[in-house]
Design a protein around this motif. Structure first.
Motif, short mmCIF file in Angstrom:
data_model
loop_
_atom_site.label_atom_id
_atom_site.label_comp_id
_atom_site.label_asym_id
_atom_site.label_seq_id
_atom_site.Cartn_x
_atom_site.Cartn_y
_atom_site.Cartn_z
N LYS A 1 0.69 -1.26 -0.05
CA LYS A 1 0.11 0.05 -0.04
C LYS A 1 0.79 1.28 -0.07
O LYS A 1 1.83 1.41 0.82
N THR A 2 0.54 1.93 -0.96
CA THR A 2 1.42 3.24 -1.07
C THR A 2 0.88 4.34 -0.29
O THR A 2 1.41 5.43 0.41
N GLN A 3 -0.52 4.24 -0.09
CA GLN A 3 -1.50 5.49 0.66
C GLN A 3 -1.16 4.78 2.24
O GLN A 3 -1.60 3.85 2.37
N PRO A 4 -1.25 5.86 2.97
CA PRO A 4 -1.56 5.62 4.51
C PRO A 4 -2.83 4.81 4.67
O PRO A 4 -3.77 5.30 4.11
N VAL A 5 -2.81 3.85 5.56
CA VAL A 5 -4.09 3.34 6.00
C VAL A 5 -4.55 3.88 7.32
O VAL A 5 -3.68 4.22 8.43
N ALA B 1 -11.06 -3.15 10.18
CA ALA B 1 -10.99 -4.45 9.18
C ALA B 1 -9.70 -4.83 8.68
O ALA B 1 -9.17 -5.86 8.75
N PHE B 2 -8.81 -3.72 8.37
CA PHE B 2 -7.51 -3.74 7.93
C PHE B 2 -6.74 -4.31 9.10
O PHE B 2 -5.99 -5.23 8.97
N TRP B 3 -6.67 -3.56 10.02
CA TRP B 3 -5.63 -3.81 11.30
C TRP B 3 -5.92 -5.09 11.95
O TRP B 3 -4.95 -5.73 12.47
N ARG C 1 11.78 -3.30 6.65
CA ARG C 1 12.74 -2.20 6.41
C ARG C 1 11.94 -1.17 5.32
O ARG C 1 12.13 -0.14 5.01
N ALA C 2 11.36 -2.15 4.15
CA ALA C 2 10.69 -1.47 3.16
C ALA C 2 9.55 -0.36 3.46
O ALA C 2 9.31 0.53 3.31
N VAL C 3 8.71 -0.99 4.35
CA VAL C 3 7.58 -0.28 5.17
C VAL C 3 8.19 0.84 5.81
O VAL C 3 7.79 2.16 5.64
N ARG C 4 9.20 0.72 6.43
CA ARG C 4 9.95 1.79 7.35
C ARG C 4 10.28 2.82 6.57
O ARG C 4 10.18 4.11 6.87
N GLU C 5 10.82 2.58 5.41
CA GLU C 5 11.26 3.52 4.49
C GLU C 5 10.33 4.11 3.58
O GLU C 5 10.30 5.43 3.20
N GLU C 6 9.54 3.37 3.12
CA GLU C 6 8.47 3.63 1.90
C GLU C 6 7.08 4.03 2.46
O GLU C 6 6.22 4.88 1.67
N SER C 7 6.76 3.59 3.29
CA SER C 7 5.47 3.64 3.87
C SER C 7 5.38 3.92 5.74
O SER C 7 4.67 3.28 6.34
N SER D 1 4.31 6.02 7.49
CA SER D 1 3.01 6.16 8.49
C SER D 1 2.20 4.84 8.62
O SER D 1 1.62 4.81 9.83
N ASN D 2 2.27 3.85 7.84
CA ASN D 2 1.76 2.70 7.97
C ASN D 2 2.38 2.05 9.11
O ASN D 2 1.69 1.21 10.02
N LEU D 3 3.89 2.00 9.26
CA LEU D 3 4.68 1.30 10.34
C LEU D 3 4.34 2.10 11.40
O LEU D 3 3.94 1.03 12.59
N ALA D 4 3.96 3.32 11.47
CA ALA D 4 3.80 3.99 12.86
C ALA D 4 2.52 3.47 13.23
O ALA D 4 2.39 3.20 14.63
N THR D 5 1.30 3.70 12.37
CA THR D 5 0.17 3.04 12.70
C THR D 5 0.00 1.86 13.37
O THR D 5 -0.53 1.32 14.27
N LEU D 6 0.77 0.89 12.58
CA LEU D 6 0.79 -0.57 13.01
C LEU D 6 1.40 -0.77 14.47
O LEU D 6 0.91 -1.42 15.44
N CYS D 7 2.38 0.05 14.96
CA CYS D 7 2.94 0.03 16.23
C CYS D 7 2.10 0.63 17.37
O CYS D 7 1.55 -0.09 18.33
N TYR D 8 1.37 1.72 16.85
CA TYR D 8 0.34 2.51 17.56
C TYR D 8 -0.85 1.58 17.97
O TYR D 8 -1.22 1.34 19.08
N LYS D 9 -1.11 1.02 16.95
CA LYS D 9 -2.50 -0.15 17.02
C LYS D 9 -2.17 -1.26 17.70
O LYS D 9 -2.99 -1.62 18.79
N ALA D 10 -1.20 -1.82 17.68
CA ALA D 10 -0.64 -2.87 18.51
C ALA D 10 -0.41 -2.65 19.90
O ALA D 10 -0.88 -3.41 20.97
#
Length: 769
Positions: free
Chosen positions: A20-24, A30-32, A56-62, A64-73
C-alpha cells in the motif's frame, strides 16, 4: 486446516501493508485486525511471515503505516491490560500483538530517525482516556507499552493464578489488584509457592521477550562509557511510575533463585522429558540483569549496614538509586535468599554469573553472607569449571572475563582467602592434573592451565589472574607440591629474558609472583614446606632474576630469540601429570561459531584500588598522591615500587613505531624486584638442606620436606612487609564492558525466535570463529 488459513490470511495482511502506497487510516479496524484478531500464529510464524526486508521497506516507503501498526498494537495491549483479558479472544490478541512488536521493534531501533518514535505522543492517547481533551497529558507510546506489559504480567488467569472463582470483570478490579499477592514464586518477601501452570509460564515468556526487546535499544548505540548510560526504557520501567516494580522484581528474582533443574527429587529426569521451566527462568534472568545494568561507579548504592530482620527488604536504609530494581537488590538482607545449586548443566550460566556479580557489587550484605560461610566454595568450583572448560574456545572469551572478574571481586575480601583452605574433595571432572589439597590448590592449578594452554586472546587476563592469587596468598596455609611446582613454572616462564623484554608490561607478572612468594613466606611459612622446597629446588630462577643482564647486546639477542619462538609459554617443566578421571580436554569452538566482540578490558590499575591490611586486620585505602595521574606512570602512595606503572611509559619507539626495550628501562624495574626475603631464605636454608643430603646421603625428598616442616626462620627474615590487597573498584570502563558482554550473550542466546539476528547492531560486532 484452520491454522494454515490463519497463516495465509496473516501473510496476505503483511503483503498488503508493504504494497500500500497510501497511508491506511488508524480507524480502519477491518484492515488492522487482520494482524491480531483473526489469527493464531506462533512467535516463530510471525518471524517467518514478516521478513526483515519487508519491515525495512515499510519503514522507508510507508512510514505512516509502520507507525500506525505499532500504535494500534500497543493500543490493543493497553486495552487487554485494562479489561483483564478474561476472554480467550482477548488473550490471543494480546499474544499476537506482543509477537508482532517483538518482531518489529529492532528495526525501529536500528534507524536513528525512528529511535524517538516510541517516545513521542499519539493524538488521542491521553493518560486518562481516549479523548482529545487529554492530549496535553498524553503518555509517550513507550510508557503506555511498558505499563501495559507490567499489568499483563500480573493478569489473573492469563499470567497468574486467579485467587477467586469469579473472573476480573471490570477495569476498577484490574487497577485495584494488589500484584504483591500474585508474586510468581516463593522466596524474597513471599512465602507462598503457586502451583506451576504451563500456560501461564508460556504467556509470561512471550511478554518478557517483548520487554527484553524494548530494552534492547542499547544494542543499537555504539559503546561510549563517557556518555550517559541510562536506557530510557529501563529507566521508566524501573521507576515509581511502574506500580508493579516491586512484585515484578521479586517474581523475576524468585523464579531464577527457586529454579530446580532436576525437579521432584528424581535424578536425571531432564533426560526423560523436556524442562519447560528453563526457558522462562532464562528469560527472567536476562530481563533481571538488563534492568540492573546500572553504573555503580557513577551513583552510590544504598548503605547496607542496617540490621532489620523482619522482612526480606531492609527498610532502614536510605533511598538508593532511582532505579528501583537496583534499590531493591541492594536492600535484600535475609540469609534465606541464595542462588541455586544445579545438578543438571543449565545453559544460562552466563546470565547467572552476571546476576551473581550484580548481587555482590550492589549488595555488600549479600557478599559478606556468601563469604562468611563455605557457600562461597559452592560458587567457586563451578566458576573454575567454566573457566577451565572455556579456555581454548575463542567464542567464550567473555565468559572467561566475567568468571575472573567475580573471583577478583571476591579475592579482595579476607574471608575468601581463609575459605580457600578448606580441603577440595568434590572432584568435579576437570582437565587438570590430579592433586590432593585445598580449594586454593584447585584455583591455582586451574589458573596455571589457563595461562599455559588457553588461547592468545586471554593474555590481557594474566594480570587479573595473578592479582587474585596475590590477594589470597597471605592466608594460604598449605599448598600442595603440584601447586607449588605450577607457581614456580609460571615464574620460570615469565622471567626468561625473551619474555621480559618482548613487551613493556610483561615484567609485572614477575612482580606479582614474587609478591605471592613473599606473602606466603612472611605470613604462612609454617605449613608451606612444599612451596619452600620448590623454591629451593628452582633457586636458579631467583639468582638469574637478581643478575638479569641489562646490556644492549643481551637485550637484542633475547629479542631475536623471541622472533624464533612465538609461543609465549611452554608446559615443559611444569610436570603436567595425568588429568582427572572422566574429564575431557578443553576444545576450541566449532568453525563457524558466532561470537560477539567486546570492548577492551580496563587495565588492572583501573580495575582495582590498593588497600593495606593493618595489624588489626582492617583495610586502609591507599590513595594516589595528589596531582599525580596513574595514567602517566606515577606511583601510588604506599606502592612497593614504580615498576607497576612502567606499562604506560614505554622505553623507546623504533622507526616502525614498535616499542623497544632499553638498558635504562630494564634497570628502572630490575632494581625494584622484591627479592630480599627469598634470597635470605635461600641463604639460610640451602646450606642446611645440602648438609642433610651430604650427611645422610639422601635422595628422598620426604626427609627434606620433614626437615623443612620443623624449620623456622623467625628472626632471620627481613621485617614483614605490609599486606597489600588490590580490591575491585567499579568504574565506567567495566560498566561498559559488562553492557557489551551482557547484550552479546542475550543476542546469541535468543535464537528461537532470532530476535536481533540480521539487524544492524552497533554495541558489538558479530564475528565467526
Amino acid at each position: 486446516m484452520g491454522s494454515t488459513d490463519s497463516k495465509l490470511n496473516f501473510r496476505k495482511a503483511v503483503i498488503q501493508l508493504t504494497t500500500k502506497t497510501q497511508p491506511v487510516e488508524a480507524t480502519d479496524d477491518a484492515f488492522w485486525d487482520q494482524f491480531w484478531a483473526d489469527t493464531a500464529t506462533s512467535v516463530q510464524d510471525v518471524f517467518a511471515l514478516v521478513p526483515a526486508a519487508e519491515i525495512r521497506a515499510v519503514r522507508e516507503e510507508s512510514p505512516s503505516n509502520l507507525a500506525t501498526l505499532c500504535y494500534k498494537a500497543v493500543e490493543k495491549l493497553v486495552q487487554g491490560a485494562e479489561s483483564g483479558c478474561h476472554s480467550e479472544k482477548e488473550k490471543q490478541i494480546v499474544l499476537n500483538c506482543s509477537r508482532l512488536l517483538t518482531r518489529v521493534l529492532p528495526y525501529i531501533f536500528e534507524d536513528p530517525d525512528w529511535r524517538g518514535f516510541f517516545w513521542s505522543t499519539v493524538p488521542g492517547a491521553g493518560r486518562g482516556g481516549q479523548g482529545e481533551e487529554d492530549d496535553e497529558h498524553a503518555r509517550p507510546l513507550a510508557e503506555s507499552l511498558l505499563l501495559a506489559i507490567a499489568d499483563l504480567l500480573f493478569c489473573p488467569d492469563f499470567t497468574v493464578q486467579s485467587h477467586r472463582r469469579s473472573t476480573v470483570d471490570s477495569a476498577e478490579d484490574v487497577h485495584s489488584l494488589d500484584s504483591c499477592e500474585y508474586i510468581w514464586e516463593a522466596g524474597v518477601g513471599f512465602a507462598h509457592s503457586p502451583q506451576p501452570n504451563y500456560i501461564h509460564d508460556m504467556n509470561r515468556m512471550e511478554l518478557l521477550k517483548l520487554l527484553l526487546t524494548c530494552f534492547s535499544e542499547a544494542m543499537y548505540l555504539p559503546p561510549a562509557p563517557e556518555s550517559g548510560s541510562t536506557n530510557p526504557w529501563v529507566q521508566f520501567f524501573c521507576s515509581t511510575e511502574n506500580r508493579h516494580a516491586l512484585p515484578l522484581f521479586t517474581s523475576l528474582l524468585n523464579t531464577v533463585c527457586a529454579y530446580d533443574p532436576v525437579g521432584y527429587g528424581i535424578p536425571y529426569n531432564h533426560l526423560l522429558f523436556s524442562d519447560y521451566r528453563e526457558p522462562l527462568v532464562e528469560e527472567a534472568a536476562q530481563v533481571l540483569i538488563v534492568t540492573l545494568d546500572h553504573d555503580s561507579a557513577s551513583s552510590a548504592s544504598p548503605t547496607v549496614d542496617g540490621t532489620t530482620t523482619g522482612t526480606a527488604m531492609d527498610d532502614a536504609d536510605p533511598p538508593g538509586p532511582e532505579n528501583l530494581f537496583v534499590n531493591y537488590l541492594s536492600r535484600i538482607h535475609r540469609e534465606e535468599t541464595y542462588l541455586p545449586n544445579s545438578t543438571k548443566k543449565i545453559q544460562f550460566h552466563q546470565e547467572l554469573l552476571v546476576l551473581f556479580w550484580k548481587l555482590c557489587d550492589f549488595n555488600k550484605k549479600f557478599l559478606f553472607f556468601v563469604l562468611k560461610s563455605s557457600d562461597v566454595l559452592d560458587i567457586l568450583v563451578p566458576i573454575l569449571f567454566f573457566l577451565n572448560d572455556a579456555r581454548a574456545d575463542q567464542s567464550r572469551v567473555g565468559l572467561m572475563h566475567i568468571g575472573v572478574f567475580i573471583l577478583l571481586l571476591l579475592s579482595g575480601e579476607r574471608n575468601f582467602g581463609v575459605r580457600l583452605n578448606k580441603p577440595y574433595s568434590i572432584r568435579v571432572p576437570m582437565d587438570i592434573p590430579v592433586f590432593t589439597g585445598t580449594h586454593a590448590d584447585l584455583l591455582i592449578v586451574v589458573f596455571h592451565k589457563i595461562i599455559t594452554s588457553g588461547h592468545q586472546r586471554l593474555q590481557p587476563l594474566f594480570d587479573c589472574l595473578l592479582t587474585i592469587v596475590v590477594n589470597v596468598s597471605p592466608y594460604l596455609k598449605s599448598l600442595s607440591m603440584v601447586t607449588a611446582n605450577k607457581l614456580l613454572h609460571l615464574l620460570e616462564a615469565f622471567s626468561t629474558t625473551w619474555f621480559l623484554f618482548s613487551a613493556a608490561q610483561n615484567h609485572h607478572l614477575v612482580f606479582f609472583l614474587l609478591e605471592v612468594f613473599n606473602n606466603i613466606i612472611q605470613y604462612q611459612f609454617d605449613g608451606n614446606s612444599n612451596l619452600v622446597y620448590a623454591i629451593i629446588r628452582k633457586r636458579s630462577i631467583f639468582h638469574q632474576l637478581a643478575n638479569l643482564p641489562t646490556d644492549p647486546p643481551t637485550i637484542h639477542k633475547a629479542l631475536q630469540r623471541r622472533r624464533r619462538t612465538p609461543e609465549p609459554l611452554s608446559r615443559t617443566g611444569s610436570q603436567e601429570g595425568t588429568s582427572m578421571e572422566g574429564s575431557r580436554p578443553a576444545a576450541p569452538a566449532e568453525p563457524g561459531t558466532l561470537k560477539t566482540s567486546l570492548v577492551a578490558t580496563p587495565g588492572i590499575d583501573k580495575l582495582t584500588e590498593k588497600s593495606q591490611v593493618s595489624e588489626d586486620g582492617t583495610l586502609r585505602s591507599l590513595e594516589p598522591e595528589p596531582q599525580q595521574s596513574l595514567e602517566d606512570g606515577s606511583p601510588a602512595k604506599g606502592e612497593p615500587s614504580q615498576a607497576w606503572r612502567e606499562q604506560r611509559r614505554p622505553s623507546t619507539s623504533s622507526a616502525s613505531g614498535q616499542w623497544s626495550p632499553t638498558p635504562e628501562w630494564v634497570l628502572s624495574w630490575k632494581s625494584k624486584l622484591p627479592l630480599q626475603t627469598i634470597m635470605r631464605l635461600l641463604q639460610v636454608l640451602v646450606p642446611q638442606v645440602e648438609k642433610i643430603c651430604i650427611d645422610k646421603g639422601l635422595t628422598d625428598e620426604s626427609e627434606i620436606l620433614r626437615f623443612l616442616q620443623h624449620g623456622t626462620l623467625v628472626g632471620l627474615l627481613p621485617v614483614p612487609h605490609p599486606i597489600l590487597i588490590r580490591k575491585y573498584q567499579a568504574n565506567s570502563g567495566t560498566a561498559m564492558w559488562f553492557r557489551t558482554y551482557m547484550w552479546g550473550v542475550i543476542y546469541l542466546r535468543n535464537v528461537d525466535p532470532p530476535v536481533w539476528y540480521d539487524t544492524d547492531v552497533k554495541l558489538f560486532e558479530i564475528q565467526r570463529v
